[in-house]
Design an enzyme around this catalytic site. Structure first.
Site, PDB file in Angstrom:
ATOM      1  CB  SER A 197      -4.340   5.211  14.919  1.00  0.00           C
ATOM      2  OG  SER A 197      -4.912   5.067  13.641  1.00  0.00           O
ATOM      3  CB  ALA A 240      -2.704   1.748  13.667  1.00  0.00           C
ATOM      4  CE  LYS A 241      -2.910   9.124   7.750  1.00  0.00           C
ATOM      5  NZ  LYS A 241      -2.515   8.442   6.521  1.00  0.00           N
ATOM      6  CB  ALA A 242       1.196   3.451  13.434  1.00  0.00           C
ATOM      7  CE1 TYR A 252       1.426   6.584   5.336  1.00  0.00           C
ATOM      8  CE2 TYR A 252       1.182   5.824   7.593  1.00  0.00           C
ATOM      9  CZ  TYR A 252       0.619   6.193   6.387  1.00  0.00           C
ATOM     10  OH  TYR A 252      -0.745   6.156   6.230  1.00  0.00           O
TER      11      TYR A 252
END
Length: 295
Positions: A64, A158-160, A164
């Site tokens: 990420s 990506a876990k950006a 969220y």
């Protein structure tokens, strides 16, 4: 979850290579990650003293960061060890871990190529959302207003942190209407995921799940697919249109926090948590509690 505000909890947070008291783990108000969402993170669970699939989570954290064009100033092995040490330092056997990496406050503006990359890891008690009996009743989901973004417009794989924002908006709106969560569509109008977990459906004994090429391919999602196949169940990954939901008999969400949680309702569509949902929920629990790892 504890009613104590998160910035007032007792404990220790690993921050840039050393442990600091929980209440002292602070950043400046002009931190780039706060203003421009230049941050990536992970969510991990520990069971019986073992962090489930730690290496996969750490590798995804680094991937990420790569997508967001910054380099974490530690090795994967060092972050793995720091995660284990954080769990132990806080005296936890079962718990939730949150590693995060972000651009610091050395300069302000969209461009921040010289800003320091900071890394922190926190760990705390976070029991399962629901008891097994409660989960088997199924939770209710609303439809989300916002859609997951086109991978050509945002770093969708990506876990950006920035991705969220629409999840928080959607979950708040669902909760205000009496639902537990919201189901999000992708930019083309296909079923994608909930605000923080992947989704699965059952039709005629076959499992269907959205193809994870335009949103995060969850580590729990991959684990559940592996478990299903090991139990002789067929899993089809494909585009799923919202109007298909009425043809499915079972539905569940899965993620590190949610684990495996059956769903009884998505908007106007109803589901009955059944044998496949219950079996996979139990299989996942057995796997993580036994600290086993799928090949």
């Amino acid at each position: 979850m504890s009613a104590v505000p998160f910035d007032q909890k007792d404990g220790w947070i690993w921050m840039n290579g050393s442990f600091v008291p929980w209440k002292d783990a602070k950043i400046h108000v002009l931190t780039h990650g706060l203003h421009y969402a230049s941050a990536v993170f992970e969510g991990e669970r520990a069971y019986n003293g073992t962090i489930f699939k730690l290496r996969e989570h750490t590798e995804r954290l680094f991937h990420s960061a790569e997508i967001l064009n910054f380099k974490i100033p530690y090795t994967i092995e060092e972050i793995d060890e720091a995660s284990k040490a954080t769990l132990a330092k806080n005296g936890l056997v079962d718990g939730y871990l949150r590693p995060i990496a972000w651009r610091g406050s050395e300069a302000m503006g969209v461009s921040a190529q010289k800003n320091k990359i900071n890394v922190a890891i926190a760990a705390w008690e976070w029991p399962s959302y629901f008891t097994p009996a409660e989960r088997l009743k199924g939770i209710r989901l609303d439809w989300a207003k916002y859609r997951r973004p086109d991978p050509r417009t945002a770093p969708s794989l990506a876990k950006a942190s920035g991705l969220y924002m629409i999840c928080t908006i959607s979950k708040h709106a669902a909760e205000a209407r009496g639902y537990a969560d919201a189901l999000m569509l992708d930019w083309e109008g296909n079923v994608a995921e909930s605000t923080g977990a992947n989704v699965f459906f059952v039709k005629d004994g076959v499992i269907h799940t959205p193809l994870a090429d335009r949103f995060l391919n969850g580590i729990t999602r991959q684990t559940v697919i592996g478990l299903a196949k090991s139990h002789g169940l067929e899993v089809i990954e494909r585009r799923i249109a919202p109007e298909e939901l009425s043809s499915f008999s079972e539905c569940w969400l899965c993620g590190t926090a949610a684990e495996v949680t059956p769903v009884s309702e998505i908007g106007e569509h109803k589901f009955t948590p059944g044998k496949i949902s219950a079996d996979l929920m139990q299989a996942y629990t057995d796997l993580v509690q036994g600290a086993k790892v799928l090949a």
